[in-house]
Design a protein around this motif. Sequence first.
Motif, PDB file in Angstrom:
ATOM      1  N   LEU A 180      17.882  26.134  -4.413  1.00 58.30           N
ATOM      2  CA  LEU A 180      17.745  26.080  -2.956  1.00 58.30           C
ATOM      3  C   LEU A 180      16.706  27.079  -2.459  1.00 58.30           C
ATOM      4  N   ALA A 181      16.642  28.262  -3.090  1.00 54.65           N
ATOM      5  CA  ALA A 181      15.648  29.254  -2.686  1.00 54.65           C
ATOM      6  C   ALA A 181      14.231  28.746  -2.938  1.00 54.65           C
ATOM      7  N   PHE A 182      14.000  28.121  -4.107  1.00 54.83           N
ATOM      8  CA  PHE A 182      12.682  27.572  -4.394  1.00 54.83           C
ATOM      9  C   PHE A 182      12.347  26.414  -3.453  1.00 54.83           C
ATOM     10  N   ALA A 183      13.347  25.580  -3.141  1.00 53.29           N
ATOM     11  CA  ALA A 183      13.109  24.477  -2.218  1.00 53.29           C
ATOM     12  C   ALA A 183      12.736  25.007  -0.833  1.00 53.29           C
ATOM     13  N   GLY A 184      13.437  26.049  -0.378  1.00 48.46           N
ATOM     14  CA  GLY A 184      13.107  26.638   0.915  1.00 48.46           C
ATOM     15  C   GLY A 184      11.720  27.251   0.934  1.00 48.46           C
ATOM     16  N   LEU A 185      11.341  27.942  -0.167  1.00 43.43           N
ATOM     17  CA  LEU A 185      10.003  28.529  -0.255  1.00 43.43           C
ATOM     18  C   LEU A 185       8.932  27.447  -0.238  1.00 43.43           C
ATOM     19  N   ALA A 186       9.169  26.358  -0.972  1.00 42.86           N
ATOM     20  CA  ALA A 186       8.209  25.253  -0.984  1.00 42.86           C
ATOM     21  C   ALA A 186       8.064  24.638   0.406  1.00 42.86           C
ATOM     22  N   LEU A 187       9.167  24.521   1.146  1.00 44.97           N
ATOM     23  CA  LEU A 187       9.117  23.959   2.490  1.00 44.97           C
ATOM     24  C   LEU A 187       8.314  24.864   3.429  1.00 44.97           C
ATOM     25  N   VAL A 188       8.526  26.168   3.323  1.00 52.39           N
ATOM     26  CA  VAL A 188       7.781  27.109   4.176  1.00 52.39           C
ATOM     27  C   VAL A 188       6.285  27.024   3.881  1.00 52.39           C
ATOM     28  N   ILE A 189       5.904  26.976   2.590  1.00 47.85           N
ATOM     29  CA  ILE A 189       4.488  26.873   2.237  1.00 47.85           C
ATOM     30  C   ILE A 189       3.896  25.565   2.748  1.00 47.85           C
ATOM     31  N   TYR A 190       4.642  24.484   2.641  1.00 49.37           N
ATOM     32  CA  TYR A 190       4.164  23.179   3.120  1.00 49.37           C
ATOM     33  C   TYR A 190       3.935  23.203   4.628  1.00 49.37           C
ATOM     34  N   LEU A 191       4.861  23.798   5.376  1.00 53.48           N
ATOM     35  CA  LEU A 191       4.711  23.866   6.831  1.00 53.48           C
ATOM     36  C   LEU A 191       3.527  24.749   7.217  1.00 53.48           C
ATOM     37  N   LEU A 192       3.316  25.847   6.478  1.00 55.37           N
ATOM     38  CA  LEU A 192       2.163  26.699   6.759  1.00 55.37           C
ATOM     39  C   LEU A 192       0.850  25.959   6.508  1.00 55.37           C
ATOM     40  N   LEU A 193       0.804  25.173   5.437  1.00 58.89           N
ATOM     41  CA  LEU A 193      -0.400  24.393   5.154  1.00 58.89           C
ATOM     42  C   LEU A 193      -0.649  23.357   6.236  1.00 58.89           C
ATOM     43  N   LEU A 194       0.410  22.716   6.721  1.00 62.14           N
ATOM     44  CA  LEU A 194       0.251  21.760   7.816  1.00 62.14           C
ATOM     45  C   LEU A 194      -0.278  22.444   9.073  1.00 62.14           C
ATOM     46  N   LEU A 195       0.240  23.645   9.349  1.00 64.87           N
ATOM     47  CA  LEU A 195      -0.213  24.372  10.534  1.00 64.87           C
ATOM     48  C   LEU A 195      -1.682  24.758  10.416  1.00 64.87           C
ATOM     49  N   LEU A 196      -2.075  25.247   9.235  1.00 64.01           N
ATOM     50  CA  LEU A 196      -3.484  25.581   9.026  1.00 64.01           C
ATOM     51  C   LEU A 196      -4.371  24.347   9.130  1.00 64.01           C
ATOM     52  N   GLN A 197      -3.913  23.242   8.603  1.00 69.01           N
ATOM     53  CA  GLN A 197      -4.669  21.997   8.689  1.00 69.01           C
ATOM     54  C   GLN A 197      -4.862  21.583  10.141  1.00 69.01           C
ATOM     55  N   TYR A 198      -3.820  21.770  10.935  1.00 69.82           N
ATOM     56  CA  TYR A 198      -3.898  21.392  12.352  1.00 69.82           C
ATOM     57  C   TYR A 198      -4.825  22.330  13.123  1.00 69.82           C
ATOM     58  N   LEU A 199      -4.748  23.649  12.814  1.00 67.44           N
ATOM     59  CA  LEU A 199      -5.545  24.618  13.560  1.00 67.44           C
ATOM     60  C   LEU A 199      -7.012  24.597  13.170  1.00 67.44           C
ATOM     61  N   VAL A 200      -7.294  24.502  11.873  1.00 68.15           N
ATOM     62  CA  VAL A 200      -8.655  24.610  11.383  1.00 68.15           C
ATOM     63  C   VAL A 200      -9.380  23.270  11.451  1.00 68.15           C
ATOM     64  N   LEU A 201      -8.737  22.242  10.917  1.00 66.56           N
ATOM     65  CA  LEU A 201      -9.369  20.928  10.869  1.00 66.56           C
ATOM     66  C   LEU A 201      -9.058  20.052  12.067  1.00 66.56           C
ATOM     67  N   LYS A 202      -8.095  20.535  12.884  1.00 57.01           N
ATOM     68  CA  LYS A 202      -7.641  19.776  14.058  1.00 57.01           C
ATOM     69  C   LYS A 202      -7.174  18.379  13.676  1.00 57.01           C
ATOM     70  N   THR A 203      -6.526  18.313  12.508  1.00 57.34           N
ATOM     71  CA  THR A 203      -5.955  17.047  12.043  1.00 57.34           C
ATOM     72  C   THR A 203      -4.567  16.888  12.638  1.00 57.34           C
ATOM     73  N   PRO A 204      -4.246  15.792  13.265  1.00 59.45           N
ATOM     74  CA  PRO A 204      -2.909  15.627  13.864  1.00 59.45           C
ATOM     75  C   PRO A 204      -1.842  15.725  12.820  1.00 59.45           C
ATOM     76  N   LEU A 205      -0.718  16.350  13.198  1.00 55.69           N
ATOM     77  CA  LEU A 205       0.406  16.457  12.286  1.00 55.69           C
ATOM     78  C   LEU A 205       1.076  15.112  12.136  1.00 55.69           C
ATOM     79  N   ARG A 206       1.473  14.777  10.910  1.00 53.93           N
ATOM     80  CA  ARG A 206       2.110  13.479  10.654  1.00 53.93           C
ATOM     81  C   ARG A 206       3.588  13.666  10.395  1.00 53.93           C
TER      82      ARG A 206
END
Length: 206
Positions: A180-206
């Motif tokens: 569960l700890a690894f799953a939570g860490l993976a989820l946090v990293i995924y959300l951070l990547l989505l946020l960076l993608q939205y801020l830098v590339l201005k790609t809409p979140l899916r």
Amino acid sequence: MPCDAAMIIDAMTFIQTYAKELVALLVPLITWVLNRKFRAKAKLRIANPHGFTFLVQQPLLDAQANQVSPTQTVHTSSYILINEGTVPARNIELVFNWRPPCLNIWPPRHTTEHIETDGRYVLMFESLAPNEFVDFELLSINLNLPQVVTARSDQCVAQNIFMYPQPVAKPWQRRLFVALAFAGLALVIYLLLLLLQYLVLKTPLR
């Protein structure tokens, strides 16, 4: 409410406009924090998990066989010193308020001792490997036991921690917690990547 909404919109617009600059500032900061947190270093911790006074129903007599006290006391105390770091801790010093009447070290190891001018008792040994621990058992009869003043090495000063009994988790519970700890860490990293993608590339979140 409209004012709050406008402020949020302005903040999001600012972040989107200067997203690359903000990321460029945050990356060195995050790198410095991670490097400071996970770099190889010694980390000493010391705890006093046990201490007890036995009341012995046996009179205390002086040299002339006169009774000084109807009972006697036996004091015991235990200290554990552990290196939780990733590199050895070297030139370790353990300082007591005074020399304990009886001191047992486990596992046995070579130590040197020194008495300071003020009576402090210093116990020294060469090193402590990563995840290695040393147990110091103290005992005295009708005398108080000294407290540990400090414990240190060339790399760091030992941190005092508290210890208390707790149930031992079953193997399947430990494995579930790790998963569960690894799953939570993976989820946090995924959300951070989505946020960076939205801020830098201005790609809409899916």
